[in-house]
Scaffold this motif. Sequence first.
Motif, PDB file in Angstrom:
ATOM      1  N   ALA A 158     -39.199 -12.722 -11.057  1.00 51.52           N
ATOM      2  CA  ALA A 158     -39.043 -12.125  -9.734  1.00 51.52           C
ATOM      3  C   ALA A 158     -37.670 -11.488  -9.578  1.00 51.52           C
ATOM      4  CB  ALA A 158     -39.270 -13.164  -8.643  1.00 51.52           C
ATOM      5  N   CYS A 159     -36.636 -12.129 -10.171  1.00 57.56           N
ATOM      6  CA  CYS A 159     -35.295 -11.542 -10.138  1.00 57.56           C
ATOM      7  C   CYS A 159     -35.260 -10.241 -10.928  1.00 57.56           C
ATOM      8  CB  CYS A 159     -34.280 -12.526 -10.712  1.00 57.56           C
ATOM      9  SG  CYS A 159     -33.961 -13.958  -9.655  1.00 57.56           S
ATOM     10  N   ARG A 160     -35.913 -10.244 -12.049  1.00 60.26           N
ATOM     11  CA  ARG A 160     -35.982  -9.036 -12.881  1.00 60.26           C
ATOM     12  C   ARG A 160     -36.662  -7.901 -12.109  1.00 60.26           C
ATOM     13  NH1 ARG A 160     -39.061  -6.523 -16.939  1.00 60.26           N
ATOM     14  NH2 ARG A 160     -37.875  -5.992 -18.816  1.00 60.26           N
ATOM     15  N   GLN A 161     -37.777  -8.227 -11.457  1.00 58.85           N
ATOM     16  CA  GLN A 161     -38.503  -7.199 -10.712  1.00 58.85           C
ATOM     17  C   GLN A 161     -37.699  -6.722  -9.509  1.00 58.85           C
ATOM     18  OE1 GLN A 161     -41.437  -5.928 -11.896  1.00 58.85           O
ATOM     19  NE2 GLN A 161     -41.000  -4.341 -10.358  1.00 58.85           N
ATOM     20  N   ARG A 162     -36.935  -7.627  -8.917  1.00 55.56           N
ATOM     21  CA  ARG A 162     -36.114  -7.239  -7.766  1.00 55.56           C
ATOM     22  C   ARG A 162     -35.084  -6.183  -8.166  1.00 55.56           C
ATOM     23  NH1 ARG A 162     -32.188 -11.109  -4.017  1.00 55.56           N
ATOM     24  NH2 ARG A 162     -32.353  -9.832  -2.129  1.00 55.56           N
ATOM     25  N   LEU A 163     -34.492  -6.341  -9.345  1.00 57.12           N
ATOM     26  CA  LEU A 163     -33.531  -5.343  -9.835  1.00 57.12           C
ATOM     27  C   LEU A 163     -34.230  -4.021 -10.113  1.00 57.12           C
ATOM     28  CD1 LEU A 163     -31.367  -7.495 -12.288  1.00 57.12           C
ATOM     29  CD2 LEU A 163     -30.978  -7.039  -9.874  1.00 57.12           C
ATOM     30  N   LEU A 164     -35.400  -4.084 -10.742  1.00 58.90           N
ATOM     31  CA  LEU A 164     -36.140  -2.854 -11.048  1.00 58.90           C
ATOM     32  C   LEU A 164     -36.533  -2.130  -9.769  1.00 58.90           C
ATOM     33  CD1 LEU A 164     -38.472  -4.139 -13.910  1.00 58.90           C
ATOM     34  CD2 LEU A 164     -36.588  -2.509 -14.155  1.00 58.90           C
ATOM     35  N   ASP A 165     -36.981  -2.874  -8.764  1.00 54.47           N
ATOM     36  CA  ASP A 165     -37.422  -2.256  -7.514  1.00 54.47           C
ATOM     37  C   ASP A 165     -36.264  -1.620  -6.755  1.00 54.47           C
ATOM     38  OD1 ASP A 165     -40.011  -3.014  -7.996  1.00 54.47           O
ATOM     39  OD2 ASP A 165     -39.941  -4.795  -6.709  1.00 54.47           O
ATOM     40  N   HIS A 166     -35.055  -2.158  -6.935  1.00 57.37           N
ATOM     41  CA  HIS A 166     -33.908  -1.634  -6.194  1.00 57.37           C
ATOM     42  C   HIS A 166     -33.480  -0.262  -6.695  1.00 57.37           C
ATOM     43  CE1 HIS A 166     -30.411  -1.870  -3.625  1.00 57.37           C
ATOM     44  NE2 HIS A 166     -29.647  -1.520  -4.636  1.00 57.37           N
ATOM     45  N   VAL A 167     -33.792   0.041  -7.954  1.00 57.21           N
ATOM     46  CA  VAL A 167     -33.353   1.307  -8.555  1.00 57.21           C
ATOM     47  C   VAL A 167     -34.354   2.399  -8.223  1.00 57.21           C
ATOM     48  CG1 VAL A 167     -32.900   2.515 -10.721  1.00 57.21           C
ATOM     49  CG2 VAL A 167     -32.090   0.168 -10.391  1.00 57.21           C
ATOM     50  N   ASP A 168     -33.846   3.531  -7.760  1.00 55.77           N
ATOM     51  CA  ASP A 168     -34.705   4.665  -7.408  1.00 55.77           C
ATOM     52  C   ASP A 168     -34.982   5.481  -8.665  1.00 55.77           C
ATOM     53  OD1 ASP A 168     -34.377   7.548  -5.197  1.00 55.77           O
ATOM     54  OD2 ASP A 168     -36.089   6.626  -6.157  1.00 55.77           O
ATOM     55  N   GLY A 169     -36.071   5.160  -9.342  1.00 55.27           N
ATOM     56  CA  GLY A 169     -36.408   5.833 -10.585  1.00 55.27           C
ATOM     57  C   GLY A 169     -36.499   4.832 -11.725  1.00 55.27           C
ATOM     58  N   ASP A 170     -36.608   5.338 -12.946  1.00 53.87           N
ATOM     59  CA  ASP A 170     -36.710   4.460 -14.104  1.00 53.87           C
ATOM     60  C   ASP A 170     -35.386   3.760 -14.388  1.00 53.87           C
ATOM     61  OD1 ASP A 170     -38.848   6.830 -15.768  1.00 53.87           O
ATOM     62  OD2 ASP A 170     -39.389   5.044 -14.626  1.00 53.87           O
ATOM     63  N   TRP A 171     -35.482   2.553 -14.917  1.00 57.47           N
ATOM     64  CA  TRP A 171     -34.300   1.805 -15.333  1.00 57.47           C
ATOM     65  C   TRP A 171     -33.631   2.545 -16.485  1.00 57.47           C
ATOM     66  CZ3 TRP A 171     -32.107  -2.385 -13.076  1.00 57.47           C
ATOM     67  CH2 TRP A 171     -31.134  -3.062 -13.799  1.00 57.47           C
ATOM     68  N   SER A 172     -32.333   2.779 -16.374  1.00 56.17           N
ATOM     69  CA  SER A 172     -31.632   3.602 -17.358  1.00 56.17           C
ATOM     70  C   SER A 172     -30.482   2.834 -18.002  1.00 56.17           C
ATOM     71  CB  SER A 172     -31.090   4.878 -16.696  1.00 56.17           C
ATOM     72  OG  SER A 172     -30.253   5.580 -17.579  1.00 56.17           O
ATOM     73  N   PRO A 173     -30.605   2.438 -19.278  1.00 53.63           N
ATOM     74  CA  PRO A 173     -29.490   1.788 -19.970  1.00 53.63           C
ATOM     75  C   PRO A 173     -28.249   2.677 -20.025  1.00 53.63           C
ATOM     76  CG  PRO A 173     -31.535   1.487 -21.192  1.00 53.63           C
ATOM     77  CD  PRO A 173     -31.825   2.490 -20.101  1.00 53.63           C
ATOM     78  N   GLU A 174     -28.456   4.023 -20.053  1.00 56.81           N
ATOM     79  CA  GLU A 174     -27.304   4.930 -20.103  1.00 56.81           C
ATOM     80  C   GLU A 174     -26.443   4.801 -18.841  1.00 56.81           C
ATOM     81  OE1 GLU A 174     -30.680   6.637 -22.492  1.00 56.81           O
ATOM     82  OE2 GLU A 174     -30.430   5.926 -20.442  1.00 56.81           O
ATOM     83  N   LEU A 175     -27.092   4.662 -17.692  1.00 57.47           N
ATOM     84  CA  LEU A 175     -26.328   4.541 -16.451  1.00 57.47           C
ATOM     85  C   LEU A 175     -25.648   3.187 -16.339  1.00 57.47           C
ATOM     86  CD1 LEU A 175     -28.613   6.287 -13.795  1.00 57.47           C
ATOM     87  CD2 LEU A 175     -26.656   7.202 -15.030  1.00 57.47           C
ATOM     88  N   LEU A 176     -26.242   2.143 -16.918  1.00 56.37           N
ATOM     89  CA  LEU A 176     -25.599   0.822 -16.903  1.00 56.37           C
ATOM     90  C   LEU A 176     -24.264   0.853 -17.623  1.00 56.37           C
ATOM     91  CD1 LEU A 176     -28.445  -1.779 -17.560  1.00 56.37           C
ATOM     92  CD2 LEU A 176     -27.384  -1.169 -15.394  1.00 56.37           C
ATOM     93  N   GLN A 177     -24.116   1.766 -18.568  1.00 54.45           N
ATOM     94  CA  GLN A 177     -22.874   1.862 -19.330  1.00 54.45           C
ATOM     95  C   GLN A 177     -21.764   2.572 -18.567  1.00 54.45           C
ATOM     96  OE1 GLN A 177     -23.845   3.699 -23.076  1.00 54.45           O
ATOM     97  NE2 GLN A 177     -25.379   2.158 -23.587  1.00 54.45           N
TER      98      GLN A 177
END
Length: 466
Positions: free
Chosen positions: A131-150
Motif C-alpha cells: 500500500a505504501c508502494r502504491q501510495r508513492l506511485l499514485d502521488h506521481v503525475d505520470g509514469d514512475w521515472s528513475p531518471e527524475l529520482l536522480q
Amino acid sequence: MDHLFTVSGPSATPVPPTGLAAEGLFERRHLQEWVIDNPQVLGESVLVITAEFDRWADTDGVPARDRLDVLGLDATGRLVVVELKRGTADRDVHLQAITYAALVSRFDLDTLAQAHHDFLAGRGRPLDLEACRQRLLDHVDGDWSPELLQRPRQVIVAADFPKQVTHTVVWLSEMNLDIDLVQVALWRVEGHLVAGFTKVYPTPEVEEFTLAPARVEAKAAAEKLEERSRARNAVHVLVGAGLLPDGARLRLTPRHGVTEAIRVAIAAWVGEDDRRATATWSNDTAKPLSWAADGKSYSPTGLANHIFRSVTDRKADGIQGTTWWDVDTDHVPDNVDPDDWSSLAGTDLASLAKRLNGAGKDWTVLHTLLGAVPSGRWTTYGDVATVIGSHAVPVGTHLATCHTCPNPWRVLNAAGRVSPGFRWADPTRTDTPADILATEGVRFDEETADQEARLPLDELQRLLEG
C-alpha cells in the motif's frame, strides 16, 4: 515576511519578532513537525515519505551517522530533500543538503516504500508495504521515472541565511541544481505564537529569467520534468481560478506526444466504447478527471498515458495530458451561463490555463467592483472578468453561490439578459434581476436590457481604479 502588525482601524502596531530558541522550541520536536503537518511550505503537492532517516550504509556496510530531516516526493516524481535549522543556517548547510541529495538519488521505489512504511508505523499509522508502494506511485503525475529520482530538489528551512549560503545557492541554481531557501519567522501575537514561512530563493522572477533557460537546455530527464511541471501547473491554475465547476464534462482529443497514426488508432479504440471519450472534472489538483469508462480518478497526463498504453501496448513518454482534454460545451453545468460556457468550445485544459495564468479565487476585487456599479446601470460577466483578470464562467459561478456579493442583479450575460444560472442568495425571493433593474430605470425590450444603460468597459475599469 519582514514586518507584522496588529491592526485596529487606522492604527497598525508592529509585532516584535521572536525566535524558536527564545521560545524554547526545537528543530525535531517542533519545526520538523510543523513541516510534516504542512508540506505545502516545501512546494505544491509534496508527500512526506519519511523524517529523521538514517538507514543508509557506506561502502563497507557500516551505517552512516548522517540523519536526513525530512524526505518528500513531489507530483512530478522528484524527491525533495529538506534540511531544517531553527536559527541562522550554518555556513555549510548547503553542503549537508547536497550530501543528502546525493545519497537519496540512488534510492529506488522499493527503498522509498520501505522508508515510508517505517515512517508511518513509527507515527502510529501503519500501512502495509504494498500500500505504501502504491501510495508513492499514485502521488506521481505520470509514469514512475528513475531518471527524475536522480535529480532531487533541495529545500533549506532556516530563520536566516548567511551570505556564504545565499551566494553559493544562487551559483548552484545557475548550474541547474535546484535548491530552495525558505525562511521561517516567529512572532508572539496576543499570547499566541504565529509562524510564517517565506520562500526567499528562488523568486518567481529568478525562476523565469535565470533558471528556466538552463532547464530548457538540460538533459532528457530535465525535459521530462518540464513536461510534467507544465501539466501540473495547468491543473493548479485551473483549480486556483475556479474556471471549471465540479461536474464539467471534458472530451478526449489526443494532441501532444502522439503521431497522426496513433490518433487514428485511438479514435477507433474510442469508437468501440463511447464512454472512453469523456471525463468529468472535479477541482482536485491531484486527480481532477473521473473517466467515464471505468469511474476511476486520474490526472490529465495519467489518463492520457493510460489510454496511450491501452491502444499501443507501449509506454508513453513525455505526453502533456492537459492538451488532450477539451471542454465539452454541449453539456452546460448548473449555475453557468450557456453563452459564456459556449465561448470555451474547442479549448483544451492547457490553453485554458495559459489564458487564466495569474487569476485566482480571491473575490475581494470583484466585490469592490460590483459595489461601485451605480444604480440604473448594468455590466456583463465577461466585462467584469476582463477588469479583474478572470473569466466569465468563474465570475458567474461565484455570483450564483455568493451570499455577500453587492449588486449581483446588475451583472447580465453578453446578450444583456439575465443568465439562466442566476440564483438569489435568498432562495425565497421570487423577483428577478430584470425586475430590480427596471425599478432602477433600466428599460427592457422583452428580456434584453437597454444597451445605453450598459457600462462601457473603460468606465467599468475606472470604477475599480477610483
